[in-house]
Design a protein around this motif. Structure first.
Motif, PDB file in Angstrom:
ATOM      1  N   ALA A 163       0.838  -1.195   0.000  1.00  0.00           N
ATOM      2  CA  ALA A 163       0.000   0.000   0.000  1.00  0.00           C
ATOM      3  C   ALA A 163       0.876   1.249   0.000  1.00  0.00           C
ATOM      4  CB  ALA A 163      -0.924  -0.007   1.209  1.00  0.00           C
ATOM      5  N   ILE A 164       0.376   2.325  -0.640  1.00  0.00           N
ATOM      6  CA  ILE A 164       1.115   3.582  -0.745  1.00  0.00           C
ATOM      7  C   ILE A 164       0.234   4.722  -0.253  1.00  0.00           C
ATOM      8  CG2 ILE A 164       2.301   5.179  -2.291  1.00  0.00           C
ATOM      9  CD1 ILE A 164       2.685   2.836  -4.236  1.00  0.00           C
ATOM     10  N   ARG A 165       0.766   5.547   0.630  1.00  0.00           N
ATOM     11  CA  ARG A 165       0.048   6.737   1.076  1.00  0.00           C
ATOM     12  C   ARG A 165       0.117   7.781  -0.032  1.00  0.00           C
ATOM     13  NH1 ARG A 165       2.551   9.358   6.151  1.00  0.00           N
ATOM     14  NH2 ARG A 165       3.650  10.629   4.592  1.00  0.00           N
ATOM     15  N   ARG A 166      -1.041   8.325  -0.406  1.00  0.00           N
ATOM     16  CA  ARG A 166      -1.120   9.278  -1.502  1.00  0.00           C
ATOM     17  C   ARG A 166      -1.381  10.681  -0.943  1.00  0.00           C
ATOM     18  NH1 ARG A 166       1.662   6.989  -5.451  1.00  0.00           N
ATOM     19  NH2 ARG A 166       0.655   5.177  -6.447  1.00  0.00           N
ATOM     20  N   ASP A 167      -0.293  11.352  -0.562  1.00  0.00           N
ATOM     21  CA  ASP A 167      -0.407  12.658   0.078  1.00  0.00           C
ATOM     22  C   ASP A 167      -0.969  13.727  -0.848  1.00  0.00           C
ATOM     23  OD1 ASP A 167       0.601  11.612   2.405  1.00  0.00           O
ATOM     24  OD2 ASP A 167       2.663  12.288   2.045  1.00  0.00           O
ATOM     25  N   ALA A 168      -0.805  13.562  -2.155  1.00  0.00           N
ATOM     26  CA  ALA A 168      -1.282  14.583  -3.087  1.00  0.00           C
ATOM     27  C   ALA A 168      -2.802  14.726  -3.056  1.00  0.00           C
ATOM     28  CB  ALA A 168      -0.814  14.246  -4.506  1.00  0.00           C
ATOM     29  N   LEU A 169      -3.513  13.701  -2.553  1.00  0.00           N
ATOM     30  CA  LEU A 169      -4.967  13.771  -2.464  1.00  0.00           C
ATOM     31  C   LEU A 169      -5.442  14.587  -1.271  1.00  0.00           C
ATOM     32  CD1 LEU A 169      -4.490  11.341  -4.448  1.00  0.00           C
ATOM     33  CD2 LEU A 169      -6.703  10.475  -3.664  1.00  0.00           C
ATOM     34  N   GLY A 170      -4.513  15.158  -0.520  1.00  0.00           N
ATOM     35  CA  GLY A 170      -4.867  16.060   0.565  1.00  0.00           C
ATOM     36  C   GLY A 170      -4.910  15.390   1.916  1.00  0.00           C
ATOM     37  N   LYS A 171      -4.683  16.223   2.942  1.00  0.00           N
ATOM     38  CA  LYS A 171      -4.778  15.775   4.331  1.00  0.00           C
ATOM     39  C   LYS A 171      -5.997  16.451   4.955  1.00  0.00           C
ATOM     40  CE  LYS A 171      -0.922  13.342   4.635  1.00  0.00           C
ATOM     41  NZ  LYS A 171       0.117  13.745   5.580  1.00  0.00           N
ATOM     42  N   PHE A 172      -7.049  15.668   5.155  1.00  0.00           N
ATOM     43  CA  PHE A 172      -8.249  16.159   5.827  1.00  0.00           C
ATOM     44  C   PHE A 172      -9.046  14.951   6.309  1.00  0.00           C
ATOM     45  CE2 PHE A 172      -9.024  16.210   1.198  1.00  0.00           C
ATOM     46  CZ  PHE A 172     -10.184  15.465   1.068  1.00  0.00           C
ATOM     47  N   LYS A 173     -10.214  15.178   6.848  1.00  0.00           N
ATOM     48  CA  LYS A 173     -11.032  14.087   7.388  1.00  0.00           C
ATOM     49  C   LYS A 173     -11.742  13.388   6.226  1.00  0.00           C
ATOM     50  CE  LYS A 173     -13.823  13.288  11.548  1.00  0.00           C
ATOM     51  NZ  LYS A 173     -14.607  13.935  12.615  1.00  0.00           N
ATOM     52  N   HIS A 174     -10.983  12.511   5.592  1.00  0.00           N
ATOM     53  CA  HIS A 174     -11.454  11.828   4.388  1.00  0.00           C
ATOM     54  C   HIS A 174     -12.599  10.867   4.707  1.00  0.00           C
ATOM     55  CE1 HIS A 174      -8.523  12.934   1.246  1.00  0.00           C
ATOM     56  NE2 HIS A 174      -7.649  13.045   2.235  1.00  0.00           N
ATOM     57  N   GLU A 175     -13.484  10.716   3.744  1.00  0.00           N
ATOM     58  CA  GLU A 175     -14.561   9.737   3.871  1.00  0.00           C
ATOM     59  C   GLU A 175     -14.564   8.789   2.671  1.00  0.00           C
ATOM     60  OE1 GLU A 175     -17.389   7.674   5.733  1.00  0.00           O
ATOM     61  OE2 GLU A 175     -16.604   9.499   6.607  1.00  0.00           O
ATOM     62  N   ALA A 176     -15.047   9.256   1.517  1.00  0.00           N
ATOM     63  CA  ALA A 176     -15.181   8.379   0.354  1.00  0.00           C
ATOM     64  C   ALA A 176     -14.490   8.973  -0.862  1.00  0.00           C
ATOM     65  CB  ALA A 176     -16.654   8.124   0.049  1.00  0.00           C
ATOM     66  N   ALA A 177     -14.307   8.128  -1.885  1.00  0.00           N
ATOM     67  CA  ALA A 177     -13.698   8.541  -3.144  1.00  0.00           C
ATOM     68  C   ALA A 177     -14.441   7.862  -4.288  1.00  0.00           C
ATOM     69  CB  ALA A 177     -12.217   8.153  -3.179  1.00  0.00           C
ATOM     70  N   ALA A 178     -14.476   8.529  -5.444  1.00  0.00           N
ATOM     71  CA  ALA A 178     -15.093   7.955  -6.635  1.00  0.00           C
ATOM     72  C   ALA A 178     -14.331   8.410  -7.861  1.00  0.00           C
ATOM     73  CB  ALA A 178     -16.569   8.368  -6.741  1.00  0.00           C
ATOM     74  N   ALA A 179     -14.000   7.469  -8.738  1.00  0.00           N
ATOM     75  CA  ALA A 179     -13.214   7.767  -9.933  1.00  0.00           C
ATOM     76  C   ALA A 179     -14.118   8.129 -11.103  1.00  0.00           C
ATOM     77  CB  ALA A 179     -12.351   6.563 -10.306  1.00  0.00           C
ATOM     78  N   ASP A 180     -13.695   9.143 -11.852  1.00  0.00           N
ATOM     79  CA  ASP A 180     -14.378   9.593 -13.072  1.00  0.00           C
ATOM     80  C   ASP A 180     -13.376   9.431 -14.217  1.00  0.00           C
ATOM     81  OD1 ASP A 180     -15.388  11.026 -15.221  1.00  0.00           O
ATOM     82  OD2 ASP A 180     -15.989  12.774 -14.043  1.00  0.00           O
ATOM     83  N   PRO A 181     -13.416   8.307 -14.945  1.00  0.00           N
ATOM     84  CA  PRO A 181     -12.407   8.062 -15.983  1.00  0.00           C
ATOM     85  C   PRO A 181     -12.536   8.989 -17.176  1.00  0.00           C
ATOM     86  CG  PRO A 181     -14.062   6.335 -15.995  1.00  0.00           C
ATOM     87  CD  PRO A 181     -14.340   7.171 -14.787  1.00  0.00           C
ATOM     88  N   GLY A 182     -13.741   9.510 -17.430  1.00  0.00           N
ATOM     89  CA  GLY A 182     -13.917  10.423 -18.549  1.00  0.00           C
ATOM     90  C   GLY A 182     -13.171  11.726 -18.350  1.00  0.00           C
ATOM     91  N   ARG A 183     -13.291  12.305 -17.174  1.00  0.00           N
ATOM     92  CA  ARG A 183     -12.612  13.561 -16.845  1.00  0.00           C
ATOM     93  C   ARG A 183     -11.263  13.317 -16.193  1.00  0.00           C
ATOM     94  NH1 ARG A 183     -17.651  13.443 -16.709  1.00  0.00           N
ATOM     95  NH2 ARG A 183     -18.866  15.033 -17.786  1.00  0.00           N
ATOM     96  N   GLN A 184     -10.971  12.069 -15.910  1.00  0.00           N
ATOM     97  CA  GLN A 184      -9.707  11.654 -15.312  1.00  0.00           C
ATOM     98  C   GLN A 184      -9.456  12.383 -13.994  1.00  0.00           C
ATOM     99  OE1 GLN A 184      -6.639  11.861 -18.359  1.00  0.00           O
ATOM    100  NE2 GLN A 184      -7.469  10.050 -19.370  1.00  0.00           N
ATOM    101  N   VAL A 185     -10.446  12.266 -13.104  1.00  0.00           N
ATOM    102  CA  VAL A 185     -10.350  12.867 -11.781  1.00  0.00           C
ATOM    103  C   VAL A 185     -10.889  11.886 -10.740  1.00  0.00           C
ATOM    104  CG1 VAL A 185     -10.620  15.204 -12.702  1.00  0.00           C
ATOM    105  CG2 VAL A 185     -12.635  13.985 -11.857  1.00  0.00           C
ATOM    106  N   ILE A 186     -10.549  12.149  -9.472  1.00  0.00           N
ATOM    107  CA  ILE A 186     -11.075  11.419  -8.322  1.00  0.00           C
ATOM    108  C   ILE A 186     -11.857  12.400  -7.465  1.00  0.00           C
ATOM    109  CG2 ILE A 186     -10.538  10.000  -6.308  1.00  0.00           C
ATOM    110  CD1 ILE A 186      -9.608   8.664  -8.838  1.00  0.00           C
ATOM    111  N   TYR A 187     -13.123  12.099  -7.162  1.00  0.00           N
ATOM    112  CA  TYR A 187     -13.929  12.940  -6.277  1.00  0.00           C
ATOM    113  C   TYR A 187     -13.766  12.442  -4.840  1.00  0.00           C
ATOM    114  CZ  TYR A 187     -15.959  14.198 -10.749  1.00  0.00           C
ATOM    115  OH  TYR A 187     -16.120  14.619 -12.054  1.00  0.00           O
ATOM    116  N   LEU A 188     -13.795  13.379  -3.886  1.00  0.00           N
ATOM    117  CA  LEU A 188     -13.526  13.061  -2.488  1.00  0.00           C
ATOM    118  C   LEU A 188     -14.497  13.794  -1.576  1.00  0.00           C
ATOM    119  CD1 LEU A 188      -9.705  13.695  -2.854  1.00  0.00           C
ATOM    120  CD2 LEU A 188     -10.678  11.425  -2.422  1.00  0.00           C
ATOM    121  N   THR A 189     -15.040  13.093  -0.574  1.00  0.00           N
ATOM    122  CA  THR A 189     -15.906  13.722   0.419  1.00  0.00           C
ATOM    123  C   THR A 189     -15.135  13.940   1.719  1.00  0.00           C
ATOM    124  OG1 THR A 189     -16.764  11.565   1.136  1.00  0.00           O
ATOM    125  CG2 THR A 189     -18.041  12.761  -0.527  1.00  0.00           C
ATOM    126  N   GLU A 190     -15.636  14.875   2.525  1.00  0.00           N
ATOM    127  CA  GLU A 190     -14.997  15.265   3.789  1.00  0.00           C
ATOM    128  C   GLU A 190     -16.029  15.219   4.911  1.00  0.00           C
ATOM    129  OE1 GLU A 190     -12.093  18.846   5.415  1.00  0.00           O
ATOM    130  OE2 GLU A 190     -13.589  19.320   3.888  1.00  0.00           O
TER     131      GLU A 190
END
Length: 386
Positions: A163-190
């Motif tokens: 496993a790799i810690r992905r610091d670029a995704l931000g440090k906050f009270k993370h909850e969920a993530a969802a990938a959008d391959p069309g826009r090539q982004v990851i959505y994140l909830t807090e």
């Protein structure tokens, strides 16, 4: 409010695992959803596992916290939370977070094409309060820490790569993530009472080691247009990420997140809402609000983890409420799909479909005991519509 119609459709050319093991077929969707009869009919009497299901569906226990998973030598983790399924040849793997702190982890259970458990093992350890997360199109599991300045860990469902810690995704009270391959982004909830909704744009799609973190910017209403603004300092120190972007829209307790066909849905437990971002025209609205259900009472409260089925239905787990997984259909109906009885001190977590859409996995985080050591992970099989 104005009711507009959008589409939830198939996303071609990506792994089904990227969306919790399902692909989405085209279906009209209007918001917000209203109380009505579900597509599977009324719930029956509780079965031997204490689960009320529609006719034709059955449940079984896959794993219990602190006990060896049947057919393996692996002891299942405490407080099972967010999860997802990944195709594995003709079988599949279900991964599950452990929401304990300290000592958070992720476990995986491997099943063959007949649904028989063939292996179980650990794919992440020594983290903090791993709550939800999300699957990527390149078949990794993003496990999110629900603590202040929490991290996202990218894990291998097969347990081969570390496993790799992905610091670029931000440090906050993370909850969920969802990938959008069309826009090539990851959505994140807090999960904060004044949290933001984020997207991460990797420098290179498929590599989360670097990129840009942005927060959603919008007005204070429940519908309108939105834009994105870059978070200058994703490590959240000394200024928290949610307080770095002027005009960032605040959400009351971000929880589950699900993407399909140019739309992303996410839940906010603090106000029992499901939000819908329409990505083709950059507008947002409510897909569900328990205060807008008429006639009441609202069937869905304590909204939490969310996933989607091949029919375009959303399946939303309750943290509290009646210990139900509720369904929101593409034709704007919300109704209970299942109910767990005798576990009022628990919450339902980690709903995810097998790649063929015939089996739904989820957990009761604290089971009948009300303790993190009493978690139970289930499978429901039946005639899910496609």
């Amino acid at each position: 409010m104005e009711r507009r119609t959008f589409l939830r459709g198939a996303v071609i050319g990506t792994s089904a695992a990227a969306f919790g093991g399902t692909l989405m077929h085209g279906a009209a969707y209007a918001a917000p959803a209203q109380n009505g009869p579900g597509p599977y009919g009324a719930l029956g009497a509780a079965d031997a596992n204490g689960i009320q299901l529609p006719s034709g569906f059955t449940s079984r226990v896959i794993a219990r916290s602190g006990q060896v998973v049947s057919g393996t030598s692996y002891t299942w983790h405490n407080a099972p939370d967010g999860g997802a399924c990944f195709a594995d040849g003709s079988g599949w793997i279900y991964v599950s977070n452990s929401e304990v702190n300290p000592g958070g982890k992720v476990s995986a259970v491997k099943l063959n094409s007949a649904g028989t458990v063939t292996a179980a093992y650990q794919i992440l350890s020594n983290t903090r309060q791993n709550c939800a997360g999300g699957a990527t199109p390149w078949n990794t599991w993003l496990s999110c820490e629900e603590v202040s300045l929490g991290s996202v860990y990218e894990t291998d469902p097969w347990g081969v790569d570390a496993a790799i810690r992905r610091d670029a995704l931000g440090k906050f009270k993370h909850e969920a993530a969802a990938a959008d391959p069309g826009r090539q982004v990851i959505y994140l909830t807090e999960d904060e009472t004044d949290g933001c909704f984020y997207r991460f744009i990797p420098t290179t799609w498929g590599n989360l080691s670097s990129g840009t973190l942005q927060a959603l910017v919008a007005g204070t209403g429940t519908s309108g247009s939105f834009s994105w603004a870059t978070v200058p300092d994703p490590d959240g120190s000394p200024t928290t990420t949610r307080n770095q972007v002027s005009g960032a829209k605040r959400f009351n307790g971000g929880e589950g997140c699900h993407y399909a066909s140019d739309t992303v849905w996410f839940t906010t437990k603090g106000d029992n809402r499901v939000w819908q971002l329409n990505l083709t025209n950059s507008t947002y609205e409510l897909a569900y609000d328990d205060n807008l259900v008429n006639p009441g009472p609202a069937p869905l409260t304590g909204v939490d983890n969310v996933t989607g089925s091949s029919s375009g239905d959303l399946f939303i787990a309750e943290d509290g409420g009646n210990m139900e997984i509720c369904i929101i259909t593409p034709d704007d109906i919300v109704a209970p799909f299942l109910r767990i009885t005798g576990q009022s001190s628990s919450e339902i977590t980690g709903p995810a479909f097998s790649p063929n859409g015939s089996r739904l996995y989820f957990s009761s985080q604290r089971g009948t005991s009300g303790s993190s050591t009493g978690g139970i992970t289930y499978e429901v099989t039946g005639p899910f519509r496609s």
